[in-house]
Scaffold this active site. Structure first.
Site, PDB file in Angstrom:
ATOM      1  N   ALA A   1      48.270  51.471  18.823  1.00  0.00           N
ATOM      2  CA  ALA A   1      48.259  51.046  17.424  1.00  0.00           C
ATOM      3  C   ALA A   1      46.917  50.432  17.039  1.00  0.00           C
ATOM      4  CB  ALA A   1      49.392  50.062  17.163  1.00  0.00           C
TER       5      ALA A   1
ATOM      6  N   VAL B   1      52.257  45.084  20.755  1.00  0.00           N
ATOM      7  CA  VAL B   1      53.626  44.616  20.528  1.00  0.00           C
ATOM      8  C   VAL B   1      54.659  45.338  21.395  1.00  0.00           C
ATOM      9  CG1 VAL B   1      53.047  44.066  18.129  1.00  0.00           C
ATOM     10  CG2 VAL B   1      54.165  46.229  18.622  1.00  0.00           C
ATOM     11  N   GLY B   2      54.368  46.521  21.892  1.00  0.00           N
ATOM     12  CA  GLY B   2      55.407  47.358  22.490  1.00  0.00           C
ATOM     13  C   GLY B   2      55.908  46.890  23.834  1.00  0.00           C
ATOM     14  N   GLU B   3      55.043  46.258  24.643  1.00  0.00           N
ATOM     15  CA  GLU B   3      55.428  45.946  26.019  1.00  0.00           C
ATOM     16  C   GLU B   3      55.713  44.470  26.246  1.00  0.00           C
ATOM     17  OE1 GLU B   3      53.849  48.548  29.028  1.00  0.00           O
ATOM     18  OE2 GLU B   3      52.214  49.082  27.691  1.00  0.00           O
TER      19      GLU B   3
ATOM     20  N   ASN C   1      53.289  46.370  10.532  1.00  0.00           N
ATOM     21  CA  ASN C   1      54.544  46.610   9.833  1.00  0.00           C
ATOM     22  C   ASN C   1      55.614  45.766  10.527  1.00  0.00           C
ATOM     23  OD1 ASN C   1      57.179  47.698   9.179  1.00  0.00           O
ATOM     24  ND2 ASN C   1      56.152  49.483   8.309  1.00  0.00           N
TER      25      ASN C   1
ATOM     26  N   PHE D   1      58.440  55.125  27.475  1.00  0.00           N
ATOM     27  CA  PHE D   1      58.349  53.841  28.188  1.00  0.00           C
ATOM     28  C   PHE D   1      57.381  53.891  29.365  1.00  0.00           C
ATOM     29  CE2 PHE D   1      62.860  54.542  26.876  1.00  0.00           C
ATOM     30  CZ  PHE D   1      62.790  53.827  25.697  1.00  0.00           C
TER      31      PHE D   1
ATOM     32  N   GLN E   1      60.435  47.010  17.890  1.00  0.00           N
ATOM     33  CA  GLN E   1      59.841  47.106  19.219  1.00  0.00           C
ATOM     34  C   GLN E   1      60.179  45.885  20.065  1.00  0.00           C
ATOM     35  OE1 GLN E   1      57.265  49.656  20.697  1.00  0.00           O
ATOM     36  NE2 GLN E   1      59.000  50.506  19.600  1.00  0.00           N
TER      37      GLN E   1
ATOM     38  N   GLY F   1      58.542  56.693  18.754  1.00  0.00           N
ATOM     39  CA  GLY F   1      59.501  55.766  18.195  1.00  0.00           C
ATOM     40  C   GLY F   1      58.905  54.436  17.810  1.00  0.00           C
TER      41      GLY F   1
ATOM     42  N   ARG G   1      48.147  40.008  13.885  1.00  0.00           N
ATOM     43  CA  ARG G   1      48.635  40.524  12.608  1.00  0.00           C
ATOM     44  C   ARG G   1      49.620  41.660  12.859  1.00  0.00           C
ATOM     45  NH1 ARG G   1      45.073  43.971   8.191  1.00  0.00           N
ATOM     46  NH2 ARG G   1      46.515  43.793   6.429  1.00  0.00           N
TER      47      ARG G   1
END
Length: 762
Positions: free
Chosen positions: A515, A727-729, A655, A245, A662, A472, A652
């Site tokens: 990514a 996408v993660g944050e 996955n 994180f 996430q 992860g 886009r």
């Protein structure tokens, strides 16, 4: 040395990019087959335990180590008296280090919990017991505990974070509707499931480190500079990470201590940071405060935004938590002014915690927009749509893609927003008050160069090799999908090898940039490998395609053929056998053409080539809109989130299954931020009082409701090679204000300082 066993997994209809393939390393993790940094078996291992300061400010006068050295199994005690022979490292941006010594166990105490000594023993238990026998004498000085300390002051204005256009003061004064309020967020901590720590081992002048790392190449470079070594002499091994994180992106003082102790002893040293020490060995999110003034017309058109923010930082480094990061870009406004300050306090330097800057910034502006909506007697959704920004008013550039309107409208429909009763305290379920709230969020697209290797083996399997990491978020899986699609081989034939600084260079797994960066490199390398295979098939002496003159040879399901029914076919193992080769290897990067090999290596170890969201012709960001329902028990004052619907524009989705995971993870952290998390500091000595997972509250399964996530994004090829955005944050940004706004709707009481707790609703 084996980096890791190749990941094995079966065929799947979801193997292409955009498919919902299950994470390919998941079985290893749930069966205990994944080896983490502190689990690697090493011969002759010694153990180090830190001794931390018990004062906030002052100087170490003496460290009495006699009793500790006499304890069973103790090999060494390091103190500020020991010269470990280290030099400062350069910064993240690649600026060269100053030629000054680095003391990871300093004599000057700058915060409570600072490491000032370390005990090394044969076992961890012996080292921990001996650490309790170390006696430290201090010359104590007055310290500044936190933002509320009377000695803290207003702090230092950061001109580079000050933003403005138009005449905000005049426009505000002329606006018929005005609001002003202060919003605050407390210190927050990462609390990753895997505590920090490492194992350090020297082989002559080669340093090997098993350490959880979000950036293997950058960390290797910094260690090398500490120990005055060439970068290639340091190896970081980190195939699995139990959560980061933002906290595992650079080496920290305890890592320098462990590596120095290993060099002195001539044997491997493992240092596991205890859970309480995880609260002070590196910095979490800084406490913030910000005042926001909004001016609008009677029909809700924003005329001015004025924001003044401050965040705490350490007394030895200015590290801002940018309270104005999201404020300038969420809404259309012709007059804007924002200033940011840092206030030095006696704490460890703050660090990056999921959604840095954008998170507290969104809390302020999204609560303020909701307050404005209530003052105008207007639907908060309508107010946001009415002030939709058609371009980036800060940079003046058009958006690359911006589906925030769609996120608001589709999220509202899925949530059932039209059924909302506008008045506070007007919705109930029995004895429980029900409230609904909205919070929007954003996170910038950050682009970074990366490199990847594709290796086709004689047995037909394909290896994707990269120094990037997976903590992860699904790197193993999306890289397998990327290579499978580009090469034309089943995803079950693809193995992915990650997490080693000796492997091809990669961007940091931070800022939601990995990514987009690494899939671009893998895609480029896989297409080049495909072209090479086709060229070899057309030219090989034993190939059935040699004399066909074909220029349309394809690879599908791992076999080469022509696009006609009677075409001969050849498998990849057959092709390599006919060539007498045991593998084909291709390596590609996404750097500009002509970059020298030396500069390529530097690019992986620093951020000098990282590009922000407005470096090109467009402004590029991910966007989200959160809709929260809360239930407040009138008798007990308890607040529970009963439902969340969140819509996202992240371009886009490579996955969707992993992306949704996430997003949900960010939302869950946002629920914790809104209702539970708060670092409590003793004003007498700057000590973090709740430095454990019993007293520092994080969400558990019982705290989490049904979470519905929706994608409204479209591919954005300006943001990345495959059209995705971060996408993660973004998932955490806007959650806390959505919940705080829902609490107001439920109770009629506005809580402007997080977390929203029982006593604030009384």
């Amino acid at each position: 040395m084996t980096i890791m066993e190749p990941r094995k997994h079966g065929n799947s209809a979801d193997g292409a990019v955009g498919g919902r393939l299950a994470r390919i390393e998941g079985q290893l993790k749930v069966t205990g087959g994944a080896t983490y940094a502190l689990e690697y078996p090493t011969d002759e291992l010694a153990h180090a335990v830190l001794v931390q300061s018990t004062i906030a400010a002052g100087r170490v006068l003496n460290v009495d180590t006699a009793r500790a050295l006499a304890a069973p199994g103790v090999l060494m005690v390091l103190t500020p008296e020991d010269d470990l022979g280290l030099r400062l490292s350069g910064d993240w941006g690649g600026n060269p280090p100053e030629d000054l010594p680095y003391h990871p166990l300093p004599r000057e105490v700058q915060f409570n919990g600072q490491s000032i000594a370390a005990v090394v023993a044969e076992t961890r238990e012996q080292a921990a017991e001996a650490a309790r026998l170390v006696s430290v004498t201090y010359e104590e000085q007055p310290g500044v505990a936190d933002l509320d300390d009377p000695k803290a002051g207003e702090g230092k204005l950061l001109q580079h974070l000050s933003v403005g256009w138009g005449d905000a003061e005049a426009a505000l004064a002329a606006a018929p509707v005005q609001i002003e309020a202060e919003y605050r967020t407390p210190r927050e901590y990462h609390c990753a499931m895997e505590p920090h720590g490492l194992t350090a081992k020297w082989e002559d002048d080669q340093l090997i480190l098993w350490e959880p790392s979000q950036w293997s190449h950058g960390m290797a470079r910094m260690y090398a500079e500490w120990f005055s070594l060439p970068s290639e002499n340091v190896r970081i091994i980190s195939p699995f990470i139990g959560g980061g994180f933002g906290s595992k992106g650079q080496p920290l003082a305890y890592g320098a201590v462990a590596a120095a102790a290993s060099r002195k002893l001539g044997r491997p040293v493992r240092l596991a940071v205890t859970r309480p020490q995880n609260f002070t060995s590196y910095g979490g999110r800084a406490a913030t405060r910000q005042t926001i003034k909004l001016g609008a017309t009677q029909d809700g058109i924003l005329q001015a935004i004025i924001q003044r923010g401050a965040s705490e930082t350490s007394v030895y480094a200015d590290v801002p938590e940018q309270t104005g990061a999201a404020t300038p870009i969420l809404y259309k406004v012709e007059n804007f002014s924002s200033e940011s300050r840092v206030v030095p306090v006696n704490t460890v330097s703050p660090g990056a915690l999921r959604g840095p800057g954008k998170n507290p910034s969104a809390f302020g502006i999204e609560c303020a927009m909701e307050e404005l909506a209530y003052q105008l007697n207007m639907d908060p959704l309508e107010l946001r749509l009415k002030n939709y920004a058609d371009h980036d008013y800060q940079s003046g550039k058009p958006w690359s893609t911006r589906q925030l309107r769609e996120a608001l409208t589709e999220g509202a429909e899925a949530f059932g927003w039209s059924k909302r009763s506008p008045a506070p305290r007007s919705m109930r379920k029995g004895r429980k008050l029900v409230g609904w709230g909205i919070g929007c969020g954003t996170f910038p697209v950050i682009q970074a160069p990366s490199e990847a290797m594709i290796r086709i083996l004689s047995n037909g399997r394909v290896e994707v090799v990269s120094g990037s990491i997976d903590m992860g978020q699904g790197t193993y899986t999306i890289l397998a999908q990327t290579a499978s699609e580009a090469l034309g081989v089943p995803v079950g034939q693809v193995d992915v090898v990650l997490g080693d600084s000796r492997l091809p260079g990669a961007a940091i797994a931070g800022g939601s940039m990995l990514a987009g960066s690494i899939t671009g490199a893998v895609h480029k390398a896989a297409l080049a490998a495909r072209d090479e295979l086709i060229g070899l098939a057309l030219g090989a002496s034993g190939s059935p395609f040699r004399d066909t003159g074909a220029n349309t040879l394809t690879i599908q399901d791992g076999r080469l053929s022509l696009p006609r029914n009677d075409s001969p076919t050849m498998s990849l193992p057959e092709l390599l056998a006919s060539l007498g080769r045991d593998h084909v290897e291709v390596r590609r990067n996404t750097l500009p053409d002509g970059v020298s090999p030396e500069d390529q290596q530097k690019s992986w170890g620093n951020m000098s080539r990282v590009q922000g969201p407005t470096m090109g012709d467009y402004s590029m960001h991910s966007w989200c809109a959160h809709f929260a329902e809360v239930e407040v028990d009138e008798d007990f004052g308890t607040v529970r989130v009963s439902r969340m619907v969140s819509a996202f524009d992240c371009g886009r989705l490579y996955n969707p299954r992993l992306v949704e995971s996430q997003w949900r993870g960010g939302i869950i952290m946002g629920i914790g931020q809104a209702l539970l998390e708060e670092g409590v500091v003793d004003p007498r000595n700057g000590r973090t009082m709740n430095n454990n997972l019993g007293d520092y509250l994080v969400p558990t399964n019982a705290d989490i409701p049904d979470i519905q996530v929706i994608s409204v994004g479209v591919p954005d090829l300006r943001a990345s090679a495959l059209g995705g955005k971060g996408v993660g944050e973004v998932g955490i940004v806007g959650v806390a204000p959505a919940i705080a706004n829902a609490v107001f709707h439920a109770t009629g009481k506005r809580v402007r300082d997080l977390p929203v707790t029982l006593e604030k609703l009384i």
